[in-house]
Design an enzyme around this catalytic site. Structure first.
Site, short mmCIF file in Angstrom:
data_model
loop_
_atom_site.label_atom_id
_atom_site.label_comp_id
_atom_site.label_asym_id
_atom_site.label_seq_id
_atom_site.Cartn_x
_atom_site.Cartn_y
_atom_site.Cartn_z
N ARG A 93 18.30 1.38 -7.57
CA ARG A 93 17.51 0.72 -6.52
C ARG A 93 18.42 0.35 -5.34
O ARG A 93 18.04 0.49 -4.18
CB ARG A 93 16.80 -0.52 -7.07
CG ARG A 93 16.05 -1.28 -5.99
CD ARG A 93 15.21 -2.43 -6.53
NE ARG A 93 14.54 -3.13 -5.43
CZ ARG A 93 13.67 -4.12 -5.59
NH1 ARG A 93 13.37 -4.55 -6.80
NH2 ARG A 93 13.10 -4.69 -4.56
N ASN A 147 6.82 1.83 -10.49
CA ASN A 147 6.83 2.30 -9.10
C ASN A 147 7.62 3.59 -8.94
O ASN A 147 8.34 3.98 -9.85
CB ASN A 147 7.46 1.21 -8.22
CG ASN A 147 6.40 0.25 -7.71
OD1 ASN A 147 5.32 0.66 -7.32
ND2 ASN A 147 6.73 -1.04 -7.73
N CYS A 169 -1.49 -1.75 -9.08
CA CYS A 169 -0.42 -2.49 -8.39
C CYS A 169 -0.82 -3.97 -8.32
O CYS A 169 -2.00 -4.29 -8.14
CB CYS A 169 -0.26 -1.93 -6.99
SG CYS A 169 0.74 -2.93 -5.89
N ASP A 170 0.19 -4.83 -8.37
CA ASP A 170 -0.13 -6.27 -8.33
C ASP A 170 -0.15 -6.83 -6.91
O ASP A 170 -0.46 -7.99 -6.72
CB ASP A 170 0.88 -7.06 -9.18
CG ASP A 170 2.27 -7.05 -8.59
OD1 ASP A 170 2.51 -6.32 -7.60
OD2 ASP A 170 3.13 -7.76 -9.12
N HIS A 199 0.46 0.27 -1.55
CA HIS A 199 1.38 -0.41 -0.61
C HIS A 199 1.09 0.01 0.82
O HIS A 199 2.02 0.04 1.66
CB HIS A 199 2.86 -0.12 -0.98
CG HIS A 199 3.28 -0.76 -2.27
ND1 HIS A 199 4.53 -0.62 -2.81
CD2 HIS A 199 2.61 -1.56 -3.14
CE1 HIS A 199 4.62 -1.29 -3.93
NE2 HIS A 199 3.46 -1.88 -4.16
N TYR A 264 3.21 -4.50 3.09
CA TYR A 264 4.24 -3.46 3.21
C TYR A 264 3.99 -2.51 4.38
O TYR A 264 4.83 -1.64 4.66
CB TYR A 264 4.35 -2.67 1.89
CG TYR A 264 5.27 -3.31 0.86
CD1 TYR A 264 5.77 -4.60 1.02
CD2 TYR A 264 5.65 -2.62 -0.28
CE1 TYR A 264 6.60 -5.18 0.08
CE2 TYR A 264 6.49 -3.19 -1.23
CZ TYR A 264 6.96 -4.47 -1.04
OH TYR A 264 7.80 -5.03 -1.98
#
Ligand SMILES: NC(=O)c1ccc[n+]([C@@H]2O[C@H](COP(=O)([O-])OP(=O)(O)OC[C@H]3O[C@@H](n4cnc5c(N)ncnc54)[C@H](O)[C@@H]3O)[C@@H](O)[C@H]2O)c1
Ligand SMILES: O=P(O)(O)OC[C@H]1O[C@H](O[C@H]2[C@H](O)[C@@H](O)[C@@H](O)O[C@@H]2CO)[C@H](O)[C@@H](O)[C@@H]1O
Ligand SMILES: [Mn+2]
Length: 441
Positions: A93, A147, A169-170, A199, A264
């Site tokens: 990441r 993800n 998705c949360d 997103h 996002y």
């Protein structure tokens, strides 16, 4: 009531303790007879597994609990797989975020080149666990929130179209909680209309069950404060970077005040601002490694050393209760209304049928039934078409091993200024990802 057998894939995730605690808290709504953690990193998972074993002995002695790296043990006789894997973990990441930033481009987990890089890694891991699930428990459902969900969902559509995988998705759940606080309502009493990609979407209506519309009231608040609420609703995300993200929704709203934006969208509408306010030497990955990851693994270590979880540091991740709502919808045919990532097939009338979109769905025991959201305006439609094409090109690049298509994907991303920059970023990402990616020719 039937008791379910559940496997959590990505057992070593920073979210595992919070989700296990949340599931314990919901045993009356979703009873479990067995819970197994599965991960391909034995040591990482064992730290959480040992601590949860202690906690579950104290709090749920009748629940059969184990943790394993053996897929056969993990996936046999399961009703549900909750999937939250991160292929490459935080080490990768960090690269997803830092490599693009060195080229002056958005460095983010799921948006822009970082999301593309993560997607190229995630597809392999997701196919692996889907295949294990289908081999050992053909009737099992996977509730996936690994993800980047948009690319993962497109890969499932293209490569495992008949698999029982639900992508969710949360973020809409978390944002609705903020909206409900703004209007002083219970989120459970609100029904939304929404269209977008994961997103990457917009709320077009927020009504209570009596049909009263709150969008204007919420808009007036967001125009001043973004989604930053007066009383912090989300104890997990007090970090400065999340506060900034919620605040920035104010500037997103200014672009189209008719709808309420997903936070996002800031990476696509204000990439120059976001890059200027990023530190290429210290990104969100560093913040999480020094924050959530450290806290969760230190709490596990303390529980193991003390031999008890009484007054231990694991907390219920109550915002994750949408996972139980989804499992219940499938298990008990509740027809719960939830935002899901599904194949469009007309839900957004003027958008391709084969696009994976995020829209409200009614979920029953056959899975989600998307609710028609009608036609969307040209601005949002064009943005979505650009972004969904990026996501499709990534999956095609993965399947075909195509450098050309991945270069096109990066070039098309609204976060990348030119084909030249796209190529430079891509070449660095190839080097950074090594064996995690298929070979590109
Ligand atoms: N969709 C959402 O709303 C949402 C919300 C929060 C987190 N997430 C996602 O949940 C995932 C976990 O996040 P985290 O921050 O806790 O990451 P993490 O790195 O702490 O945990 C991920 C775990 O997955 C394991 N893993 C990697 N590849 C695997 C494979 N092929 N098989 C089995 N296990 C594998 C890793 O070893 C690691 O223990 C990420 O994908 C994150 O983006 C999604
Ligand atoms: O940077 P991280 O690892 O802390 O979080 C990344 C995830 O962010 C989103 O979920 C948020 C949500 O937006 C927020 O409102 C709150 O509820 O917490 C969530 C994370 O627990 C996003 O949906 C995820 O996909 C990201 O992984
Ligand atoms: Mn998400």
């Amino acid at each position: 009531m039937k008791k379910f057998s559940v496997v959590i894939a990505g057992g070593g995730s920073t979210f595992t303790p919070g989700i296990v605690m949340m599931m314990l808290d919901n045993m009356d709504r979703f009873p479990m007879r067995e819970l197994v953690l599965y991960d391909n990193d034995k040591e990482r998972q064992a730290q959480l597994g040992k601590a949860l074993e202690i906690l579950l002995k104290e709090q749920a002695p009748d629940l059969k609990f184990s943790y394993t790296t053996d897929p056969k043990v993990a996936f046999t006789e399961k009703d549900f797989c909750m999937a939250h894997i991160r292929v490459g973990k935080y080490e990768m990441r960090e690269k997803d975020e830092k490599v693009p930033l060195r080229h002056g481009v958005i460095g983010q987990e799921t948006c822009g080149p970082g999301g593309i890089a993560y997607g190229m890694r995630s597809i392999t891991g997701m196919l692996e666990i889907i295949d294990y699930m289908e081999k050992y428990s053909p009737d099992c459902w996977m509730l996936n929130y690994s993800n980047p969900a948009a690319i993962v969902a497109e890969a499932c559509r293209a490569l495992r179209p008949d698999s029982k995988v639900l992508n969710i998705c949360d973020m809409p759940v978390g944002t609705l909680r903020r909206m409900s606080q703004i209007i002083e309502k219970d989120p459970a009493d609100l029904e939304v209309r929404y269209f977008g990609l994961n997103h990457f979407g917009w709320w077009t209506s927020i009504k209570d069950k009596e049909g009263h519309e709150y969008i204007d009231q919420i808009r007036d608040y967001v125009a001043e404060n973004g989604y930053l609420t007066k009383v912090e609703v989300d104890t997990q995300h007090m970090d400065e970077s999340w506060q900034e993200t919620h605040k920035k929704a104010k500037d997103l709203l200014a672009v189209n005040p008719s709808y309420l934006p997903n936070t996002y969208l800031k990476y696509y509408l204000y990439p120059d601002y976001e890059v200027a306010h990023s530190n290429a030497d210290y990104t969100r990955a560093n913040e999480v490694m020094n924050g959530r990851e450290k806290e969760v693994f230190t709490a596990a270590q303390n529980i193991i050393e003390k031999g008890t979880a009484v007054d231990g540091g694991f907390h219920i991740d109550s915002h994750a209760s949408f996972i139980v709502d989804l499992a219940r919808a499938i298990a008990f045919n509740t027809h719960e209304r939830m935002l899901m990532i599904v194949e469009n097939n007309g839900a957004i009338a003027n958008f391709p049928d084969d696009a994976m979109v995020e829209v409200p769905c009614i979920v029953g025991n056959d899975g989600p039934e998307p609710l028609a959201q009608g036609k969307i305006p040209p601005f949002e439609q064009a943005m979505m078409f650009q972004q969904v094409t990026v996501e499709k090109l990534v999956v095609e690049a993965y399947i075909e091993g195509s450098y050309q298509k991945l270069w096109q994907a990066l070039t098309l991303s609204k976060t990348v200024p030119s084909a030249k920059v796209a190529k430079d970023v891509l070449d660095d990402l190839i080097a950074a990802n090594g064996e995690y990616w298929p070979e590109l020719r």
